[in-house]
Design a protein around this motif. Structure first.
Motif, short mmCIF file in Angstrom:
data_model
loop_
_atom_site.label_atom_id
_atom_site.label_comp_id
_atom_site.label_asym_id
_atom_site.label_seq_id
_atom_site.Cartn_x
_atom_site.Cartn_y
_atom_site.Cartn_z
N ARG A 16 -13.15 -22.21 -19.82
CA ARG A 16 -12.14 -23.12 -19.27
C ARG A 16 -12.69 -24.05 -18.20
N GLY A 17 -13.79 -23.67 -17.56
CA GLY A 17 -14.35 -24.51 -16.51
C GLY A 17 -15.37 -25.52 -17.00
N GLU A 18 -15.65 -25.54 -18.31
CA GLU A 18 -16.66 -26.47 -18.82
C GLU A 18 -16.10 -27.88 -18.99
N PRO A 19 -16.96 -28.88 -18.93
CA PRO A 19 -16.51 -30.26 -19.12
C PRO A 19 -15.92 -30.46 -20.52
N VAL A 20 -14.95 -31.36 -20.63
CA VAL A 20 -14.34 -31.62 -21.93
C VAL A 20 -15.38 -32.13 -22.93
N GLU A 21 -16.43 -32.76 -22.44
CA GLU A 21 -17.48 -33.25 -23.35
C GLU A 21 -18.17 -32.11 -24.09
N VAL A 45 -7.65 -17.35 -22.84
CA VAL A 45 -6.64 -17.91 -21.94
C VAL A 45 -6.00 -19.17 -22.49
N GLY A 46 -6.49 -19.69 -23.62
CA GLY A 46 -5.90 -20.90 -24.18
C GLY A 46 -6.59 -21.37 -25.42
N MET A 47 -6.13 -22.51 -25.92
CA MET A 47 -6.74 -23.19 -27.06
C MET A 47 -6.88 -24.66 -26.70
N VAL A 48 -7.97 -25.27 -27.14
CA VAL A 48 -8.14 -26.71 -26.93
C VAL A 48 -8.39 -27.34 -28.29
N SER A 49 -7.66 -28.42 -28.58
CA SER A 49 -7.76 -29.08 -29.88
C SER A 49 -8.30 -30.49 -29.72
N GLU A 50 -8.57 -31.12 -30.86
CA GLU A 50 -9.00 -32.52 -30.83
C GLU A 50 -7.97 -33.38 -30.13
N GLY A 51 -6.70 -33.13 -30.41
CA GLY A 51 -5.64 -33.91 -29.77
C GLY A 51 -5.64 -33.76 -28.26
N ASP A 52 -5.88 -32.54 -27.79
CA ASP A 52 -5.94 -32.30 -26.34
C ASP A 52 -7.07 -33.11 -25.71
N LEU A 54 -8.41 -35.90 -26.82
CA LEU A 54 -8.18 -37.35 -26.89
C LEU A 54 -7.21 -37.84 -25.83
N PHE A 55 -6.35 -36.96 -25.35
CA PHE A 55 -5.35 -37.36 -24.37
C PHE A 55 -6.01 -37.89 -23.11
N HIS A 56 -5.70 -39.13 -22.75
CA HIS A 56 -6.25 -39.81 -21.56
C HIS A 56 -7.74 -40.11 -21.66
N ARG A 57 -8.35 -39.93 -22.82
CA ARG A 57 -9.79 -40.16 -22.92
C ARG A 57 -10.14 -41.48 -23.60
N VAL A 58 -9.21 -42.05 -24.37
CA VAL A 58 -9.48 -43.30 -25.07
C VAL A 58 -8.81 -44.43 -24.29
N PRO A 59 -9.61 -45.32 -23.68
CA PRO A 59 -9.02 -46.40 -22.87
C PRO A 59 -8.34 -47.44 -23.75
N ALA A 60 -7.24 -47.98 -23.27
CA ALA A 60 -6.53 -49.03 -23.99
C ALA A 60 -7.30 -50.34 -23.91
N PRO A 75 -4.99 -43.89 -15.14
CA PRO A 75 -4.81 -42.50 -14.71
C PRO A 75 -6.16 -41.79 -14.67
N ARG A 76 -6.24 -40.80 -13.81
CA ARG A 76 -7.48 -40.02 -13.72
C ARG A 76 -7.69 -39.26 -15.02
N ARG A 77 -8.88 -39.38 -15.55
CA ARG A 77 -9.18 -38.69 -16.80
C ARG A 77 -9.50 -37.23 -16.51
N PRO A 78 -8.92 -36.31 -17.31
CA PRO A 78 -9.23 -34.89 -17.12
C PRO A 78 -10.72 -34.66 -17.31
N GLY A 79 -11.28 -33.79 -16.50
CA GLY A 79 -12.71 -33.56 -16.57
C GLY A 79 -13.12 -32.24 -17.17
N ILE A 80 -12.27 -31.21 -17.03
CA ILE A 80 -12.65 -29.90 -17.55
C ILE A 80 -11.62 -29.40 -18.56
N VAL A 81 -12.04 -28.45 -19.35
CA VAL A 81 -11.21 -27.92 -20.44
C VAL A 81 -9.89 -27.38 -19.93
#
Length: 199
Positions: A16-21, A45-52, A54-60, A75-81
């Motif tokens: 959970r503490g690793e970068p989303v990358e 403790v959770g699941m992370v999907s492709e959709g999760d 992409l949220f806030h990661r693709v700039p308009a 908005p601040r982009r999430p940094g960790i899982v």
């Protein structure tokens, strides 16, 4: 058919503490659409999907809109899982009936489900895993069941297997009721078998 018969194991996981990358790279490298998320002790403790991810990661692209929007701070982009994962994931057990797993996945609109035993993630079942098993032909099923029964009989052909619409019919003689039960159980362990009948 049980979850353990079709699950993918070992499972690719992310902390959970690793970068989303890191999660994105694991998904791309292993061709999966979701990853179980573990805490520092290795507990789910959770699941992370492709959709999760992409949220806030693709700039308009402001040039793609006919009407320009007033400048706003991005908005601040999430940094960790842990910031993007879904907590309290739906799970299943190795011995769970695949039909029940599929129904639960559809009811809760999840595409994959971790398989947990004694608090440890031992596998994962996806919709793709279930579909792969369900589309197996009767000929493939008959071949696999026949092979297992021949192995059990030390290479001899004591029983004949015929499959129709996923239902296995076994013709042949048994030494006792215990052997009859063992043969039926062996046939049921083949992924894709819907039921077993005897002549």
């Amino acid at each position: 058919m049980r979850a353990k018969d079709i699950m993918t194991s070992p499972v690719h996981t992310v902390r959970r503490g690793e970068p989303v990358e890191v999660a994105a790279r694991l998904m791309a490298e292993h061709g999966v659409t979701a990853l179980p998320v573990l805490d520092e002790a290795g507990a789910l403790v959770g699941m992370v999907s492709e959709g999760d991810l992409l949220f806030h990661r693709v700039p308009a692209d402001p040039t793609a809109h006919l009407v320009r929007q007033p400048y706003a701070t991005a908005p601040r982009r999430p940094g960790i899982v842990a910031e993007v994962m879904a907590g309290e994931p739906y799970t299943t057990r190795p011995g769970a009936d695949v039909a029940d797993v599929a129904e639960r996945m559809l009811r809760h609109d999840v595409r994959s489900m971790p398989v947990v035993e004694d608090g440890v993630v031992v596998g994962i079942v996806s919709r793709r895993d279930i579909l792969r098993v369900m589309v197996r032909t009767d000929e493939v099923l008959a071949g696999e069941v026949q092979h297992r029964l021949d192995e059990y009989a030390d290479g001899r052909r004591r029983w004949t297997v015929v499959v129709s619409d996923g239902v296995v019919r076994i013709d042949g003689d048994y030494t006792d009721d215990t052997e009859r039960t063992v043969v039926a159980v062996l046939a049921r362990t083949v992924p894709g078998v819907a039921a077993v009948t005897e002549e």
